[in-house]
Design a protein around this motif. Sequence first.
Motif, mmCIF file in Angstrom:
data_model
loop_
_atom_site.group_PDB
_atom_site.id
_atom_site.type_symbol
_atom_site.label_atom_id
_atom_site.label_comp_id
_atom_site.label_asym_id
_atom_site.label_seq_id
_atom_site.Cartn_x
_atom_site.Cartn_y
_atom_site.Cartn_z
ATOM 1 N N ALA A 118 0.832 -1.210 0.000
ATOM 2 C CA ALA A 118 0.000 0.000 0.000
ATOM 3 C C ALA A 118 0.864 1.257 0.000
ATOM 4 C CB ALA A 118 -0.926 -0.009 1.217
ATOM 5 N N TRP A 119 1.937 1.256 0.765
ATOM 6 C CA TRP A 119 2.840 2.402 0.808
ATOM 7 C C TRP A 119 3.500 2.633 -0.545
ATOM 8 C CZ3 TRP A 119 8.391 2.527 0.780
ATOM 9 C CH2 TRP A 119 8.922 3.768 1.089
ATOM 10 N N GLU A 120 3.913 1.547 -1.216
ATOM 11 C CA GLU A 120 4.525 1.673 -2.539
ATOM 12 C C GLU A 120 3.523 2.191 -3.566
ATOM 13 O OE1 GLU A 120 5.949 -2.235 -3.238
ATOM 14 O OE2 GLU A 120 7.828 -1.956 -2.121
ATOM 15 N N GLN A 121 2.263 1.783 -3.440
ATOM 16 C CA GLN A 121 1.234 2.262 -4.359
ATOM 17 C C GLN A 121 1.000 3.763 -4.201
ATOM 18 O OE1 GLN A 121 -2.484 0.206 -3.971
ATOM 19 N NE2 GLN A 121 -3.368 1.135 -5.805
ATOM 20 N N LEU A 122 1.028 4.253 -2.972
ATOM 21 C CA LEU A 122 0.880 5.684 -2.741
ATOM 22 C C LEU A 122 2.027 6.465 -3.363
ATOM 23 C CD1 LEU A 122 -0.342 5.709 0.967
ATOM 24 C CD2 LEU A 122 -1.670 6.316 -1.046
ATOM 25 N N GLU A 123 3.213 5.921 -3.311
ATOM 26 C CA GLU A 123 4.358 6.577 -3.946
ATOM 27 C C GLU A 123 4.165 6.669 -5.455
ATOM 28 O OE1 GLU A 123 7.869 4.421 -2.785
ATOM 29 O OE2 GLU A 123 8.423 6.034 -1.399
ATOM 30 N N VAL A 124 3.627 5.627 -6.069
ATOM 31 C CA VAL A 124 3.387 5.627 -7.507
ATOM 32 C C VAL A 124 2.361 6.698 -7.878
ATOM 33 C CG1 VAL A 124 2.434 4.300 -9.436
ATOM 34 C CG2 VAL A 124 4.010 3.214 -7.831
ATOM 35 N N VAL A 125 1.296 6.809 -7.093
ATOM 36 C CA VAL A 125 0.264 7.816 -7.355
ATOM 37 C C VAL A 125 0.852 9.220 -7.294
ATOM 38 C CG1 VAL A 125 -1.854 8.852 -6.444
ATOM 39 C CG2 VAL A 125 -1.632 6.361 -6.574
ATOM 40 N N ASP A 126 1.695 9.469 -6.323
ATOM 41 C CA ASP A 126 2.310 10.781 -6.167
ATOM 42 C C ASP A 126 3.214 11.102 -7.366
ATOM 43 O OD1 ASP A 126 2.600 13.138 -4.620
ATOM 44 O OD2 ASP A 126 4.603 12.482 -4.049
ATOM 45 N N LYS A 127 3.966 10.131 -7.825
ATOM 46 C CA LYS A 127 4.844 10.347 -8.980
ATOM 47 C C LYS A 127 4.035 10.616 -10.244
ATOM 48 C CE LYS A 127 8.743 7.553 -7.330
ATOM 49 N NZ LYS A 127 9.552 6.333 -7.556
ATOM 50 N N LEU A 128 2.913 9.906 -10.427
ATOM 51 C CA LEU A 128 2.061 10.122 -11.594
ATOM 52 C C LEU A 128 1.468 11.526 -11.593
ATOM 53 C CD1 LEU A 128 0.197 6.698 -11.879
ATOM 54 C CD2 LEU A 128 1.990 7.580 -13.371
ATOM 55 N N GLU A 129 1.070 12.015 -10.439
ATOM 56 C CA GLU A 129 0.513 13.359 -10.344
ATOM 57 C C GLU A 129 1.572 14.411 -10.684
ATOM 58 O OE1 GLU A 129 -1.938 16.575 -9.804
ATOM 59 O OE2 GLU A 129 -2.379 14.455 -10.115
ATOM 60 N N MET A 130 2.791 14.211 -10.212
ATOM 61 C CA MET A 130 3.870 15.140 -10.547
ATOM 62 C C MET A 130 4.153 15.135 -12.045
ATOM 63 S SD MET A 130 6.553 14.546 -7.403
ATOM 64 C CE MET A 130 7.727 15.661 -8.173
ATOM 65 N N GLN A 131 4.130 13.950 -12.652
ATOM 66 C CA GLN A 131 4.352 13.853 -14.091
ATOM 67 C C GLN A 131 3.241 14.562 -14.860
ATOM 68 O OE1 GLN A 131 4.625 9.827 -15.537
ATOM 69 N NE2 GLN A 131 4.646 10.431 -17.674
ATOM 70 N N ARG A 132 1.997 14.408 -14.393
ATOM 71 C CA ARG A 132 0.864 15.071 -15.037
ATOM 72 C C ARG A 132 1.020 16.587 -14.994
ATOM 73 N NH1 ARG A 132 -3.789 17.329 -13.123
ATOM 74 N NH2 ARG A 132 -5.574 17.348 -14.541
ATOM 75 N N GLN A 133 1.427 17.118 -13.851
ATOM 76 C CA GLN A 133 1.623 18.560 -13.721
ATOM 77 C C GLN A 133 2.693 19.055 -14.691
ATOM 78 O OE1 GLN A 133 -0.132 20.708 -11.962
ATOM 79 N NE2 GLN A 133 -1.453 19.075 -11.247
ATOM 80 N N GLN A 134 3.777 18.331 -14.814
ATOM 81 C CA GLN A 134 4.854 18.735 -15.719
ATOM 82 C C GLN A 134 4.387 18.707 -17.174
ATOM 83 O OE1 GLN A 134 7.974 15.987 -14.739
ATOM 84 N NE2 GLN A 134 8.517 17.022 -12.829
ATOM 85 N N GLU A 135 3.609 17.677 -17.545
ATOM 86 C CA GLU A 135 3.119 17.583 -18.919
ATOM 87 C C GLU A 135 2.145 18.709 -19.239
ATOM 88 O OE1 GLU A 135 3.393 12.751 -19.664
ATOM 89 O OE2 GLU A 135 1.479 13.672 -19.167
ATOM 90 N N LEU A 136 1.261 19.048 -18.304
ATOM 91 C CA LEU A 136 0.301 20.124 -18.533
ATOM 92 C C LEU A 136 1.007 21.471 -18.690
ATOM 93 C CD1 LEU A 136 -2.588 19.151 -16.081
ATOM 94 C CD2 LEU A 136 -2.536 18.940 -18.567
ATOM 95 N N GLU A 137 2.034 21.702 -17.897
ATOM 96 C CA GLU A 137 2.796 22.945 -18.030
ATOM 97 C C GLU A 137 3.481 23.016 -19.398
ATOM 98 O OE1 GLU A 137 5.462 23.107 -14.760
ATOM 99 O OE2 GLU A 137 3.899 23.410 -13.252
ATOM 100 N N GLN A 138 4.034 21.893 -19.836
ATOM 101 C CA GLN A 138 4.691 21.857 -21.142
ATOM 102 C C GLN A 138 3.689 22.107 -22.267
ATOM 103 O OE1 GLN A 138 6.467 18.078 -22.078
ATOM 104 N NE2 GLN A 138 7.275 18.749 -24.053
ATOM 105 N N ILE A 139 2.495 21.542 -22.154
ATOM 106 C CA ILE A 139 1.472 21.704 -23.187
ATOM 107 C C ILE A 139 0.956 23.137 -23.230
ATOM 108 C CG2 ILE A 139 -0.916 21.087 -23.742
ATOM 109 C CD1 ILE A 139 -0.165 18.212 -22.952
ATOM 110 N N ASP A 140 0.695 23.740 -22.073
ATOM 111 C CA ASP A 140 0.223 25.129 -22.037
ATOM 112 C C ASP A 140 1.244 26.065 -22.676
ATOM 113 O OD1 ASP A 140 -2.059 24.353 -20.764
ATOM 114 O OD2 ASP A 140 -1.354 24.832 -18.750
ATOM 115 N N LYS A 141 2.509 25.825 -22.393
ATOM 116 C CA LYS A 141 3.569 26.687 -22.919
ATOM 117 C C LYS A 141 3.804 26.449 -24.407
ATOM 118 C CE LYS A 141 8.443 27.916 -22.167
ATOM 119 N NZ LYS A 141 9.658 27.642 -21.355
ATOM 120 N N GLY A 142 3.723 25.201 -24.844
ATOM 121 C CA GLY A 142 4.053 24.870 -26.229
ATOM 122 C C GLY A 142 2.937 25.127 -27.221
ATOM 123 N N LEU A 143 1.659 25.003 -26.788
ATOM 124 C CA LEU A 143 0.540 25.124 -27.726
ATOM 125 C C LEU A 143 -0.057 26.528 -27.773
ATOM 126 C CD1 LEU A 143 -1.336 21.745 -27.141
ATOM 127 C CD2 LEU A 143 0.272 22.335 -28.940
#
Length: 379
Positions: A118-143
């Motif tokens: 369960a602890w490892e799964q929470l870490e994965v969720v947190d990493k996915l959210e950080m990746q999503r934020q980075q991708e959205l920032e890149q898309i807003d800036k690039g498009l």
Amino acid sequence: MKQKITDAALVFGIATDISNEQRIMDVKSAYEQIKAEEQRQDQEQRESNANAQQEFLRAEQDRARHANEQRVVVETAVRNAAQEQRDEHWRIRQSLKQVQDPQQLNARQQSRSERIAAWEQLEVVDKLEMQRQQELEQIDKGLKPIHSAAHYSADAPATCIEGTCTEILSDVQTWALSEYGPVVYYLVGLAGTGKSTIASSLCSQLVAAGISVVSFFISHHRLGHNTLSSVVTTLAHQLARSSSVARGVICTALRKQPPIAVRSIAEQTQELLVHPLNAICAASAPSYWPMVIVIDAMDECDEFAAFEGRNLLKTLVPALSHWGHGVKLFLTSQEEPELQAMLDLVSDGVGLRLRIAPSRIMNPHSEIWRRRIAEPDTH
């Protein structure tokens, strides 16, 4: 007598000069009024764009605040889980001194393994959210999308009054939800016959029904609302917001060289629309994944009748046939022979449904619609 004639000519010359000066002043006044009106329109446009940007920023702030709250919850849960794990380790060590039953010992070890998972799964969720934020920032800036040209904007055209346009809206919605039939719907009509209103109502109805919609309402009266590049990037931005699969493909396209903004419309369409939609349809197969692309008032974009406009439709429309009728294209325009001929050409094999809006001048309550349907073979 000669003196009188000379005096009269002098008076006439002075009157003529005064009249010319008055005309010049009138022309200057009219020019200043036109210039003031243009400045006022530019100011209104800037204020409208600023308001749309503020709405978008507020939405982003709310989402960021919500994400931060979720992160706090996740971190708290992780800390609690870690503390529980330490407590459990202590209990296990204490119990090992006394427990002699192998089954009881195995049960305690299994409980510990579940907590670690369960602890490892929470870490994965947190990493996915950080990746999503980075991708959205890149898309807003690039498009750099034009938010005020989308269906969710406060500046979008008004929807139909309740009880009006029911027949055409029912027909369009049936087409959008059907797995068969044409994949392109082309609504043609004179100016003022309600094409944009129908397009806006269609977007609202499909969103309410849970159908994915990406849209662009073209307008030659508003800065940046009538270029093909804006159409493609704004549609791609909405696509990236609605699907993580599309977001990943678009981020990859934005990292390529040369930059996407300097490439041709055909390349932009291929990289930002066709490839992401291919990825979405591949990920959702074999299930049916409906989505509607709405482009309103194509006649107000001069590029649609030019070479680049043909490239956009030649790239996008034929690809629709490869997506199992899950993705469809709804277009509106005034009657443009060149645009009609282009659509007839590029939609060959995927099906084009043409509907001509009736003139409200003839009968504002008319439910009579001229229809021409060219459907592909039954699938």
